[in-house]
Each structure stands twice: as C-alpha cells, then as structure tokens.
Design an enzyme around this catalytic site. Structure first.
Site, PDB file in Angstrom:
ATOM      1  N   ARG A  50       0.891  -1.331   0.008  1.00 48.50           N
ATOM      2  CA  ARG A  50      -0.013  -0.076   0.057  1.00 48.50           C
ATOM      3  C   ARG A  50       0.986   1.126   0.231  1.00 48.50           C
ATOM      4  O   ARG A  50       2.000   1.295   0.421  1.00 48.50           O
ATOM      5  CB  ARG A  50      -1.011  -0.039   1.367  1.00 48.50           C
ATOM      6  CG  ARG A  50      -1.783  -1.140   1.533  1.00 48.50           C
ATOM      7  CD  ARG A  50      -2.761  -1.109   2.763  1.00 48.50           C
ATOM      8  NE  ARG A  50      -3.435  -2.258   2.818  1.00 48.50           N
ATOM      9  CZ  ARG A  50      -3.354  -3.236   3.474  1.00 48.50           C
ATOM     10  NH1 ARG A  50      -2.129  -3.412   4.025  1.00 48.50           N
ATOM     11  NH2 ARG A  50      -4.351  -4.444   3.669  1.00 48.50           N
TER      12      ARG A  50
ATOM     13  N   ARG B  62      -0.370  -1.744  -6.773  1.00 50.88           N
ATOM     14  CA  ARG B  62      -0.862  -3.130  -6.088  1.00 50.88           C
ATOM     15  C   ARG B  62      -1.606  -3.980  -6.727  1.00 50.88           C
ATOM     16  O   ARG B  62      -1.479  -5.334  -6.686  1.00 50.88           O
ATOM     17  CB  ARG B  62      -1.265  -2.370  -4.702  1.00 50.88           C
ATOM     18  CG  ARG B  62      -1.652  -3.210  -3.730  1.00 50.88           C
ATOM     19  CD  ARG B  62      -1.863  -2.671  -2.416  1.00 50.88           C
ATOM     20  NE  ARG B  62      -2.852  -3.508  -1.374  1.00 50.88           N
ATOM     21  CZ  ARG B  62      -2.262  -4.431  -0.458  1.00 50.88           C
ATOM     22  NH1 ARG B  62      -1.045  -4.422  -0.362  1.00 50.88           N
ATOM     23  NH2 ARG B  62      -3.144  -4.862   0.260  1.00 50.88           N
TER      24      ARG B  62
ATOM     25  N   TYR C 126      -8.850  -7.597  -5.683  1.00 46.02           N
ATOM     26  CA  TYR C 126      -7.620  -7.259  -6.246  1.00 46.02           C
ATOM     27  C   TYR C 126      -7.431  -7.830  -7.737  1.00 46.02           C
ATOM     28  O   TYR C 126      -6.713  -7.277  -8.381  1.00 46.02           O
ATOM     29  CB  TYR C 126      -6.399  -7.322  -5.508  1.00 46.02           C
ATOM     30  CG  TYR C 126      -6.154  -6.402  -4.429  1.00 46.02           C
ATOM     31  CD1 TYR C 126      -4.997  -5.346  -4.521  1.00 46.02           C
ATOM     32  CD2 TYR C 126      -7.066  -6.077  -3.533  1.00 46.02           C
ATOM     33  CE1 TYR C 126      -4.896  -4.432  -3.766  1.00 46.02           C
ATOM     34  CE2 TYR C 126      -6.794  -4.887  -2.559  1.00 46.02           C
ATOM     35  CZ  TYR C 126      -5.878  -4.277  -2.668  1.00 46.02           C
ATOM     36  OH  TYR C 126      -5.574  -3.181  -1.835  1.00 46.02           O
TER      37      TYR C 126
ATOM     38  N   HIS D  42      -2.159   3.371  -6.667  1.00 41.81           N
ATOM     39  CA  HIS D  42      -2.480   2.364  -5.898  1.00 41.81           C
ATOM     40  C   HIS D  42      -2.794   1.338  -6.829  1.00 41.81           C
ATOM     41  O   HIS D  42      -2.548   0.147  -6.397  1.00 41.81           O
ATOM     42  CB  HIS D  42      -3.849   2.846  -5.181  1.00 41.81           C
ATOM     43  CG  HIS D  42      -4.119   1.915  -4.205  1.00 41.81           C
ATOM     44  ND1 HIS D  42      -3.517   1.188  -3.391  1.00 41.81           N
ATOM     45  CD2 HIS D  42      -5.324   0.783  -4.495  1.00 41.81           C
ATOM     46  CE1 HIS D  42      -4.192   0.126  -2.571  1.00 41.81           C
ATOM     47  NE2 HIS D  42      -5.278  -0.047  -3.358  1.00 41.81           N
TER      48      HIS D  42
END
Length: 315
Positions: A144, A248, A288, A245
């Site tokens: 993160r 990630r 994700y 972000h």
C-alpha cells in the site's frame, strides 16, 4: 445507554479485534453531531438516521459506506441489549461498481520507467531515483502507498533481504521477502541517500526528500500523476484515471498470471498471496484480482486443460 458511550465501546471493540477502523470512527463522530452525544441510544429516530445518510447527496458510494458503519453499530448494540430495534433502512442502496482498477501492462510499466529519465520538468519535491524506487517497490512488492512511505531504515533489512511492514490497515505487522531485482533497486537507492548525507538511524524514514524529510503520500501521488501524463497512460481527467495504488492491483494480477503460466496450483497459492498483501481474508484478495483479458485467457486455458483431462480420464 447514551449514544456516545455506545459508540465509544463499539469503536474499542473493533480496534481490539485488530481493525484500524479510523474511517468508521470518524463517521460515527460526525453522526453524533447530528444525533447528539447524550441522546439515549434507543431514542435515535429513523428521520435522524436518514438525514445523516443523505447528508452527502444521493450518491450511493457515501450513503452505503455510512449505512454499513451504522449497521455494524446497531448490530453491536442490539446484541448487548442497549436497544431492541434499529432505525436504519432495511437494506443499503443498490450500488453499481463504477470504478475498475487499472491493471498496467508490462509495456506501460516500461514506459513509466523510461519516462522518469525523459521528464524534463522539475519533479515535485522528489528526485527521479526516489520516484523510480517507490514505483518499483509498489509494483514489485504490492505494498500500500502508506506502507511504502512509512518504511524506516530498520524496516529495510538488506542482510536478510526482507521488509518489515508496520502500522498497516489492520494494525498488524508482517515481514515479506524481497526478490533480487527489487533488492538491487532498494540498495541503489539506499547508497544514493547515504551519499546525500541522510540519516541511517533505525527510526529515520527510508524514503526522503532532498532535505531528509519523510515523503508524504500526496507528494508521491502527484509525482506519479505527472509521470503518467508525460508518458500518455490513461485519461488525464475524470474518475477513471489510473492511480498509483493500481500498481498494487497490478502486482496481484501479474503474480497470478505467472502462476497460471508456470502450471502451479493457483488456489493453493492464493492464501500466501493474501498474507503477503496484508489482507485478513481471501475475499479481500479476490477484489484485487480484476479479470483482465490476460488473466481470463490463462484461467480459460487452465479450465480447458482440466476438462480435457477429465474427458480422457473417463474414456
């Protein structure tokens, strides 16, 4: 039981379970300004709750976020006998997922790296070597943003090739291994920061500005946005802009694709990926794994092979 006292106990219970709950606690503090800190919990009306839920307008995102926070509070209160009813609507609003994380292609990642050296304008408080190291860390380790910029010198262990991630989203600490390529990137950055005379004390920030100050999340996001615009990745306006972000998310998707292509048992490996990412359960990791064409193709090939093995086995 006063509303404020019930909220205090609820927040304490959430945090004792390992959750940060900072956003939820803030939401509940705002709610008490409308409902009243000293109001009897059982006397909070449906009208007050509806006024709070709609205070940001009709958009479902904020409405539902506040709804779920209040729903947790009332479930907690009913279980403990503070009240015997809930003033909340029966269910949240139907929410359409309007935002899909951007999964960077390998070609886009190369463009980002090349763009760091060709960007002619002055970087926003960050040196090119810092931008490069942070981007490669976010992509190469799946951290993160906050976890990356909060790293101290003692968290980066070159002797063991590991990173210790502290102050995470759920107040948990984890230790992850660093691969050879990322290790070399971090080592090069560390040698550069030493040459600039920055402190190597255990508690000193690992990522710094030229003056030795700790890198702020907003500064990294601004630098990345300038870089992304420079190399022409994604739109430059609107909500669908690729984010830093999303590196990630990209780490997770590329890892699973690599496992598929290597013929590994992805289902068996997913719990390890979840632990690496600092998730509390597999459901969080699945968010994700955006189904990109690349990932879909690999999953389809695996399924076709599975079907073929079953058919031939029965024959």
């Amino acid at each position: 039981m006063r509303l404020g006292e019930a909220i205090r106990k609820y927040v304490a219970a959430k945090r004792s379970s390992g959750m940060a709950f900072d956003n939820g606690a803030y939401t509940l503090r705002v709610f008490t300004r409308i409902a009243g800190w000293r109001t009897s919990f059982s006397k909070v009306s449906s009208n007050v709750v509806r006024a709070f839920l709609g205070s940001h307008g009709p958009g479902t995102r904020y409405w539902n976020a506040k709804y779920h926070t209040l729903s947790g509070l009332w479930t907690f209160a009913i279980q403990r006998g503070y009240t015997d009813w809930s003033p909340l609507p029966v269910r949240p609003l139907k929410e359409l997922r309007l935002f899909t994380p951007h999964i960077y292609t390998h070609e886009e990642l190369k463009r980002l790296m090349s763009g760091i050296n060709t960007y002619q304008k002055k970087w926003y408080r960050l040196e090119p070597i810092s931008v490069r190291a942070l981007i490669l860390l976010l992509y190469g380790a799946g951290l993160r943003i906050g976890e990356a910029v909060r790293l101290t010198c003692s968290d980066v262990d070159f002797s063991e090739a590991t990173l210790t991630i502290r102050c995470t989203k759920f107040y948990k600490t984890r230790r992850i291994a660093v691969g050879p390529q990322l290790y070399n990137v971090l080592r090069e950055y560390d040698e550069n920061r030493r040459a600039r005379g920055h402190s190597r004390h255990d508690t000193s920030p690992f990522f710094t500005y030229n003056n030795g100050g700790k890198v702020a999340r907003g500064v990294l996001e601004t630098s990345f946005r300038k870089l992304r615009h420079h190399v022409g990745i994604g739109p430059t306006k609107g909500r669908q802009q690729p984010r830093v972000h999303d590196l990630r998310h990209t780490f997770a998707v590329h890892r699973v694709v690599a496992w598929y292509r290597s013929g590994l048992d992805v289902q068996r490996l997913l719990p390890g990926l979840s632990t690496h990412l600092g998730h509390v359960d597999l459901a969080s990791t699945q968010v994700y794994l955006t189904m990109t064409p690349e990932l879909l193709a690999e999953a389809s090939l695996r399924f076709e092979r599975y079907v073929g093995e079953v058919v031939h086995g029965e024959a």
